[in-house]
Design a protein around this motif. Structure first.
Motif, mmCIF file in Angstrom:
data_model
loop_
_atom_site.group_PDB
_atom_site.id
_atom_site.type_symbol
_atom_site.label_atom_id
_atom_site.label_comp_id
_atom_site.label_asym_id
_atom_site.label_seq_id
_atom_site.Cartn_x
_atom_site.Cartn_y
_atom_site.Cartn_z
ATOM 1 N N SER A 126 0.825 -1.209 0.000
ATOM 2 C CA SER A 126 0.000 0.000 0.000
ATOM 3 C C SER A 126 0.864 1.266 0.000
ATOM 4 C CB SER A 126 -0.955 0.005 1.201
ATOM 5 O OG SER A 126 -0.258 0.269 2.402
ATOM 6 N N TRP A 127 2.121 1.136 0.388
ATOM 7 C CA TRP A 127 3.049 2.279 0.433
ATOM 8 C C TRP A 127 3.961 2.349 -0.785
ATOM 9 C CZ3 TRP A 127 4.767 0.812 6.020
ATOM 10 C CH2 TRP A 127 3.750 1.157 6.919
ATOM 11 N N HIS A 128 4.223 1.196 -1.403
ATOM 12 C CA HIS A 128 5.180 1.117 -2.515
ATOM 13 C C HIS A 128 4.558 0.358 -3.681
ATOM 14 C CE1 HIS A 128 8.342 2.388 0.263
ATOM 15 N NE2 HIS A 128 7.888 1.479 1.095
ATOM 16 N N ASN A 129 4.991 0.690 -4.878
ATOM 17 C CA ASN A 129 4.504 0.005 -6.062
ATOM 18 C C ASN A 129 5.509 -1.088 -6.444
ATOM 19 O OD1 ASN A 129 3.025 -0.722 -8.255
ATOM 20 N ND2 ASN A 129 3.537 1.085 -9.468
ATOM 21 N N PHE A 130 5.166 -2.334 -6.114
ATOM 22 C CA PHE A 130 6.028 -3.468 -6.478
ATOM 23 C C PHE A 130 5.171 -4.716 -6.626
ATOM 24 C CE2 PHE A 130 5.853 -3.652 -1.874
ATOM 25 C CZ PHE A 130 5.889 -5.000 -1.552
ATOM 26 N N HIS A 131 5.684 -5.654 -7.390
ATOM 27 C CA HIS A 131 5.014 -6.928 -7.644
ATOM 28 C C HIS A 131 5.788 -8.021 -6.937
ATOM 29 C CE1 HIS A 131 2.925 -10.124 -9.700
ATOM 30 N NE2 HIS A 131 4.081 -10.594 -10.127
ATOM 31 N N ILE A 132 5.093 -8.875 -6.205
ATOM 32 C CA ILE A 132 5.723 -10.022 -5.545
ATOM 33 C C ILE A 132 5.699 -11.185 -6.530
ATOM 34 C CG2 ILE A 132 5.641 -11.634 -3.614
ATOM 35 C CD1 ILE A 132 4.030 -9.431 -2.091
ATOM 36 N N VAL A 133 6.869 -11.590 -6.979
ATOM 37 C CA VAL A 133 6.984 -12.714 -7.910
ATOM 38 C C VAL A 133 6.945 -14.020 -7.131
ATOM 39 C CG1 VAL A 133 8.459 -13.819 -9.631
ATOM 40 C CG2 VAL A 133 8.306 -11.322 -9.532
ATOM 41 N N GLN A 170 15.476 1.722 -6.950
ATOM 42 C CA GLN A 170 16.028 2.456 -5.805
ATOM 43 C C GLN A 170 15.150 2.321 -4.560
ATOM 44 O OE1 GLN A 170 19.007 3.578 -6.003
ATOM 45 N NE2 GLN A 170 19.209 3.386 -8.204
ATOM 46 N N SER A 171 13.898 1.912 -4.720
ATOM 47 C CA SER A 171 12.999 1.791 -3.572
ATOM 48 C C SER A 171 13.144 0.454 -2.849
ATOM 49 C CB SER A 171 11.546 1.995 -4.006
ATOM 50 O OG SER A 171 11.140 0.953 -4.860
ATOM 51 N N TYR A 172 13.984 -0.436 -3.375
ATOM 52 C CA TYR A 172 14.121 -1.772 -2.783
ATOM 53 C C TYR A 172 14.434 -1.728 -1.288
ATOM 54 C CZ TYR A 172 15.133 -6.683 -2.315
ATOM 55 O OH TYR A 172 15.108 -7.971 -1.916
ATOM 56 N N PRO A 173 15.429 -0.949 -0.824
ATOM 57 C CA PRO A 173 15.704 -0.921 0.624
ATOM 58 C C PRO A 173 14.515 -0.421 1.448
ATOM 59 C CG PRO A 173 17.520 0.053 -0.589
ATOM 60 C CD PRO A 173 16.402 -0.168 -1.574
ATOM 61 N N LYS A 174 13.761 0.523 0.918
ATOM 62 C CA LYS A 174 12.595 1.038 1.637
ATOM 63 C C LYS A 174 11.501 -0.024 1.725
ATOM 64 C CE LYS A 174 13.494 5.739 0.192
ATOM 65 N NZ LYS A 174 13.093 6.812 -0.689
ATOM 66 N N ILE A 175 11.354 -0.797 0.673
ATOM 67 C CA ILE A 175 10.353 -1.867 0.678
ATOM 68 C C ILE A 175 10.699 -2.898 1.755
ATOM 69 C CG2 ILE A 175 9.391 -3.801 -0.650
ATOM 70 C CD1 ILE A 175 9.805 -1.999 -3.179
ATOM 71 N N VAL A 176 11.949 -3.329 1.784
ATOM 72 C CA VAL A 176 12.379 -4.311 2.791
ATOM 73 C C VAL A 176 12.190 -3.733 4.188
ATOM 74 C CG1 VAL A 176 14.339 -5.618 3.693
ATOM 75 C CG2 VAL A 176 13.970 -5.466 1.222
ATOM 76 N N ARG A 177 12.606 -2.494 4.389
ATOM 77 C CA ARG A 177 12.456 -1.836 5.698
ATOM 78 C C ARG A 177 10.988 -1.819 6.127
ATOM 79 N NH1 ARG A 177 12.995 4.170 5.096
ATOM 80 N NH2 ARG A 177 10.875 3.792 4.375
ATOM 81 N N ASP A 178 10.109 -1.477 5.205
ATOM 82 C CA ASP A 178 8.698 -1.349 5.556
ATOM 83 C C ASP A 178 8.014 -2.694 5.776
ATOM 84 O OD1 ASP A 178 8.970 1.378 5.607
ATOM 85 O OD2 ASP A 178 8.174 1.679 3.588
ATOM 86 N N ILE A 179 8.438 -3.727 5.075
ATOM 87 C CA ILE A 179 7.910 -5.074 5.340
ATOM 88 C C ILE A 179 8.294 -5.490 6.751
ATOM 89 C CG2 ILE A 179 8.146 -7.527 4.767
ATOM 90 C CD1 ILE A 179 8.430 -6.622 1.806
#
Length: 82
Positions: free
Chosen positions: A10-17, A36-45
Protein backbone atom coordinates in the motif's frame (compact mmCIF):
# COMPACT_ATOMS: atom_id res chain seq x y z
CA UNK A 1 3.74 -11.85 7.47
CA UNK A 2 1.02 -11.63 4.85
CA UNK A 3 -0.33 -8.46 6.46
CA UNK A 4 3.17 -6.92 6.38
CA UNK A 5 3.36 -7.49 2.62
CA UNK A 6 -0.10 -5.97 2.12
CA UNK A 7 0.87 -2.90 4.16
CA UNK A 8 4.17 -2.45 2.28
CA UNK A 9 2.35 -2.80 -1.05
CA UNK A 10 0.00 0.00 0.00
CA UNK A 11 3.05 2.28 0.43
CA UNK A 12 5.18 1.12 -2.52
CA UNK A 13 4.50 0.01 -6.06
CA UNK A 14 6.03 -3.47 -6.48
CA UNK A 15 5.01 -6.93 -7.64
CA UNK A 16 5.72 -10.02 -5.55
CA UNK A 17 6.98 -12.71 -7.91
CA UNK A 18 7.73 -15.25 -5.17
CA UNK A 19 8.14 -15.33 -1.41
CA UNK A 20 8.97 -17.99 1.13
CA UNK A 21 8.78 -17.50 4.87
CA UNK A 22 10.83 -19.73 7.14
CA UNK A 23 10.75 -19.74 10.94
CA UNK A 24 13.68 -17.32 11.23
CA UNK A 25 13.97 -15.52 7.87
CA UNK A 26 12.31 -14.96 4.53
CA UNK A 27 13.23 -14.83 0.87
CA UNK A 28 11.44 -12.91 -1.81
CA UNK A 29 11.66 -12.01 -5.45
CA UNK A 30 10.00 -8.70 -6.17
CA UNK A 31 9.75 -6.33 -9.10
CA UNK A 32 9.73 -2.78 -7.73
CA UNK A 33 8.60 0.03 -9.99
CA UNK A 34 11.76 1.88 -8.98
CA UNK A 35 14.81 -0.26 -8.17
CA UNK A 36 16.03 2.46 -5.81
CA UNK A 37 13.00 1.79 -3.57
CA UNK A 38 14.12 -1.77 -2.78
CA UNK A 39 15.70 -0.92 0.62
CA UNK A 40 12.59 1.04 1.64
CA UNK A 41 10.35 -1.87 0.68
CA UNK A 42 12.38 -4.31 2.79
CA UNK A 43 12.46 -1.84 5.70
CA UNK A 44 8.70 -1.35 5.56
CA UNK A 45 7.91 -5.07 5.34
CA UNK A 46 10.03 -5.67 8.43
CA UNK A 47 8.52 -2.69 10.29
CA UNK A 48 4.94 -3.68 9.45
CA UNK A 49 5.56 -7.26 10.57
CA UNK A 50 7.13 -6.17 13.85
CA UNK A 51 4.38 -3.62 14.62
CA UNK A 52 1.56 -6.06 13.90
CA UNK A 53 3.07 -9.15 15.52
CA UNK A 54 1.30 -10.55 18.57
CA UNK A 55 4.66 -11.80 19.85
CA UNK A 56 6.44 -9.34 22.18
CA UNK A 57 10.03 -8.55 21.19
CA UNK A 58 12.89 -6.98 23.10
CA UNK A 59 13.82 -3.47 22.08
CA UNK A 60 17.45 -2.31 22.12
CA UNK A 61 18.80 1.09 23.20
CA UNK A 62 18.09 2.57 19.76
CA UNK A 63 14.45 1.51 19.91
CA UNK A 64 14.92 -1.32 17.41
CA UNK A 65 13.15 -4.65 17.91
CA UNK A 66 15.48 -7.66 17.96
CA UNK A 67 13.40 -9.48 15.37
CA UNK A 68 15.53 -8.84 12.31
CA UNK A 69 19.14 -8.76 11.29
CA UNK A 70 20.34 -5.23 10.64
CA UNK A 71 21.34 -6.01 7.07
CA UNK A 72 19.85 -7.89 4.19
CA UNK A 73 21.32 -9.34 1.04
CA UNK A 74 19.97 -7.95 -2.20
CA UNK A 75 20.71 -9.15 -5.69
CA UNK A 76 19.21 -7.60 -8.78
CA UNK A 77 18.49 -10.15 -11.49
CA UNK A 78 19.68 -8.68 -14.76
CA UNK A 79 19.15 -11.53 -17.23
CA UNK A 80 17.83 -15.10 -17.52
CA UNK A 81 21.20 -16.65 -16.65
CA UNK A 82 21.29 -14.68 -13.43
Amino acid sequence: MRKAFVIAKSWHNFHIVAAIVNHDHFHMIIQPEDIQSYPKIVRDIKAAFTKNSPVPYRVNKRGEADVWQKRFWEHTITNEED
